[in-house]
Design a protein around this motif. Structure first.
Motif, mmCIF file in Angstrom:
data_model
loop_
_atom_site.group_PDB
_atom_site.id
_atom_site.type_symbol
_atom_site.label_atom_id
_atom_site.label_comp_id
_atom_site.label_asym_id
_atom_site.label_seq_id
_atom_site.Cartn_x
_atom_site.Cartn_y
_atom_site.Cartn_z
ATOM 1 N N SER A 90 0.793 -1.232 0.000
ATOM 2 C CA SER A 90 0.000 0.000 0.000
ATOM 3 C C SER A 90 0.824 1.281 0.000
ATOM 4 O O SER A 90 0.272 2.366 -0.233
ATOM 5 C CB SER A 90 -0.919 0.010 1.233
ATOM 6 O OG SER A 90 -0.154 -0.073 2.430
ATOM 7 N N ALA A 140 -3.049 -1.802 -4.699
ATOM 8 C CA ALA A 140 -1.940 -0.841 -4.628
ATOM 9 C C ALA A 140 -2.513 0.553 -4.884
ATOM 10 O O ALA A 140 -2.631 0.983 -6.044
ATOM 11 C CB ALA A 140 -0.859 -1.183 -5.644
ATOM 12 N N CYS A 197 -6.727 -1.242 -8.290
ATOM 13 C CA CYS A 197 -5.787 -0.110 -8.262
ATOM 14 C C CYS A 197 -6.538 1.089 -8.840
ATOM 15 O O CYS A 197 -6.627 1.255 -10.069
ATOM 16 C CB CYS A 197 -4.538 -0.424 -9.073
ATOM 17 S SG CYS A 197 -3.599 -1.849 -8.450
ATOM 18 N N CYS A 233 -10.577 -1.779 -11.222
ATOM 19 C CA CYS A 233 -10.016 -0.482 -11.643
ATOM 20 C C CYS A 233 -11.157 0.326 -12.260
ATOM 21 O O CYS A 233 -11.444 0.214 -13.466
ATOM 22 C CB CYS A 233 -8.875 -0.690 -12.629
ATOM 23 S SG CYS A 233 -7.472 -1.614 -11.954
#
Length: 628
Positions: free
Chosen positions: A347, A372, A398, A423
């Motif tokens: 992270s 992430a 992400c 995403c």
């Protein structure tokens, strides 16, 4: 001859695939022709169906089955009665893979024998631990062994039988053991450290306690340096083993720490593949956590080509907070030979760290990053021509990744798998680039901000897509599904698996398009599609594709628009090819009482009343029968 000419032609494969039995009486063709021209073209399930229901053809089926070098029945959950009819045909098999969800010890023991070199026993919900010692006694020539067991209340009995098993299979090269639903410390799989054969090259264990794993790895290292002190039994001299050379290690732990990584790097320098996943139940604290120091130590593993380090949020919302860009950069500089990298839960790592892997690992083919929050499009800026062509790219959850990153990557003409699930900034714009990926076979756009217009572009692209996930694409409607499947010929002929779950814009019209246009669909997920009704089920029930490729897996979880019951859904010849059906939180659960009768008529079918994903891979320990 006249009688023969008057007999109608019978498509045996089609009849069997639809759950029927071909006419047997007065069959005019010689066995050799039946075998070479008909049975040799049938798939494994069709052959097994014939072996179970047809005495007249059983000997010919036996001939067909005896030619198979391996048996894989992982796609279906057979009961003991059906398996007992099939197994006598496979006495010469070297490799067997079985879904044991509905099997007991006696059925599995019949499979075992010295002829086996590979044995995969999956979803062993009803097997006792005595099966372990039976494997050791009956299968001395095993090279590969995979076991998925359910935790019981007797961990000591488990350990005793596990050790007895290992004492009997001295040539083992690959061992995978997963114990589900257990207390981590009670089922310490590292108890096997002194009993692993020196021939072992691959080891996968789940679950493992971090501290026990450290000691375990150090013992493996001692065995490498002192092979005479490593094992508690004699090794046959003809094996030619002089040291312990484990090259692939996979562990699922309670926590990943620097000490663990350093121990692995120091004790197992020949590792080619390392997969580590932890599932903390609380926030990890030093020294029992991963930092830059631990990642840097992997530089000692000069042979490493595949690395996976993941922190799961299964038990607690945690991440690797003590690893930053510096740690990932040091890793990428010291492990330039990596071909596959998977990082989850980092992270605090930014674009600089992730980009260093892409630019430093010159042989990289597979790259996956999940959870992430600081990874953005800049990680992929100007990388084409600098990095080797990727074949698999997975960027999951992400949120800073947009269509621009996909546009950069679309220049990689070798991409076969693209997964951007979660995403949410991926939009229609990226599909213009994706549609140019001529080698793409798997595409996951789950949660993306795409519309019907984007699917029209994708359909016109002529991609050889076999698996497509659109789950959570809330702006896609029935019109988008129509454009996808009617824009080009290739996708409608090749698409085998489709996920349209959590899409409120999908109704019966969308299902009608799938039924009429998608010619190769065998797996369909439509969970949480509230506007799908009984009419859609009737259309799916009659789905045919060249009379052979029928729908095999169907997920209807939480589709609240149904009013019919399970017995009505599965009556007569409906869904004859179905192998797995998910009906949790629907009106179909009212048919739970009828499920036993239904499944007796359809022994290949598993009905899931829970919320499992397709195949019950995430919850099989709760499914003791096919009417679970």
């Amino acid at each position: 001859m006249n009688n023969i000419n008057k007999k109608p032609c019978v498509d045996t494969a089609a009849v069997v695939a639809e759950g029927g039995v071909p006419p047997l009486e007065g069959l005019p063709l010689p066995d050799t022709i039946i075998f070479s021209e008909i049975f040799s073209k049938l798939d494994l399930e069709s052959l097994c169906s014939l072996a179970c229901v047809s005495r007249a053809l059983r000997s010919i089926v036996s001939q067909a089955l005896s030619t198979l070098p391996s048996l894989d029945l992982s796609a279906v959950s057979l009961n003991g009665e059906i398996l007992d009819r099939i197994i006598p045909k496979f006495r010469g098999l070297k490799s067997v893979t079985i879904d044991c969800l509905r099997l007991d010890d006696s059925s599995v023991i019949d499979i075992l024998g010295p002829h086996l070199q590979e044995l995969n026993l999956l979803k062993c919900a009803s097997l006792s631990y005595n099966i372990l010692s039976s494997i050791g006694k009956r299968c001395p020539n095993l090279r590969i062994l995979v076991l998925e067991l359910e935790g019981e209340t007797s961990p000591e009995i488990f350990k005793k039988n596990l050790i007895e098993m290992l004492k009997g299979i001295l040539c083992l090269e690959s061992l995978s053991i997963k114990v589900r639903g257990t207390d981590l410390d009670a089922y310490d799989l590292t108890c096997i450290d002194l009993f692993l054969p020196q021939t072992l090259k691959l080891l996968k264990l789940q679950p493992v306690n971090e501290q026990d794993a450290i000691l375990f790895v150090k013992v493996l290292g001692d065995g490498k340096n002192n092979p005479g002190q490593f094992v508690n039994f004699s090794i046959p001299s003809d094996l030619g083993c002089t040291c312990f050379t484990l090259i692939r290690l996979s562990l699922v732990l309670n926590v990943i720490s620097d000490e663990l990584i350093i121990s692995i790097a120091n004790s197992l320098p020949l590792l080619v593949e390392l997969n580590l996943e932890d599932r903390p139940s609380t926030e990890p604290k030093l020294p029992r956590d991963l930092t830059n120091t631990g990642l840097q130590s992997l530089g000692l593993s000069q042979h490493l080509t595949s690395l996976s380090i993941v922190r799961s949020r299964l038990n607690y919302p945690v991440s690797f907070k003590r690893v930053n860009d510096l740690g990932v950069m040091l890793l990428s500089e010291s492990c330039r030979g990596l071909e596959s990298v998977k990082l989850g839960g980092f992270s605090t790592v930014t674009d600089a760290g992730f980009s260093s892997i892409l630019r430093s690992c010159y042989n990289l083919k597979k790259f996956e990053v999940r959870n992430a929050p600081f990874m953005s499009d800049l990680a992929f800026h100007d990388i084409i021509g600098v990095i080797s062509p990727l074949t698999e790219l997975r960027i999951l959850s992400c949120n800073l990744i947009t269509s621009e990153a996909v546009a950069e990557l679309a220049a990689s003409t070798m991409l076969e798998v693209l997964d951007t699930y979660g995403c949410r900034s991926i939009a229609d714009h990226c599909l213009d680039y994706i549609s140019c990926l001529s080698t793409l076979t798997t595409l996951n756009l789950g949660g993306a901000d795409i519309t019907d217009r984007g699917l029209a572009v994708l359909g016109n692209g002529g991609l050889p897509i076999v698996r497509l996930c659109l789950r959570g694409c809330v702006r896609v409607t029935d019109r988008g599904i129509f454009s996808l499947l009617n824009g080009g010929e290739k996708i409608k002929k090749m698409l085998s698996s489709l996920d349209i779950g959590h899409m409120p814009g999908i109704s019966d019209r969308g299902i009608q398009t799938i039924v009429s246009s998608a010619q190769a669909i065998t797996e369909l997920c439509m969970r949480y599609c509230f506007h799908v009704t009984d009419a859609a089920l009737k259309m799916l029930a009659s789905k045919r594709s060249d009379r052979i490729n029928l729908l095999q897996r169907l997920d209807l979880y939480h589709c609240t628009g149904f009013s019919i019951g399970l017995s009505v859904l599965l009556q007569n010849s409906s869904f004859r090819g179905l192998r797995w059906l998910g009906v949790g939180s629907t009106s179909l659960v009212t048919g739970r009482d009828d499920c036993t009768v239904i499944c007796e008529m359809r022994p290949w079918l598993t009905v899931c009343f829970e919320g499992c994903e397709v195949g019950c891979h995430d919850g099989w320990q709760f499914h003791k029968s096919n009417g679970s």
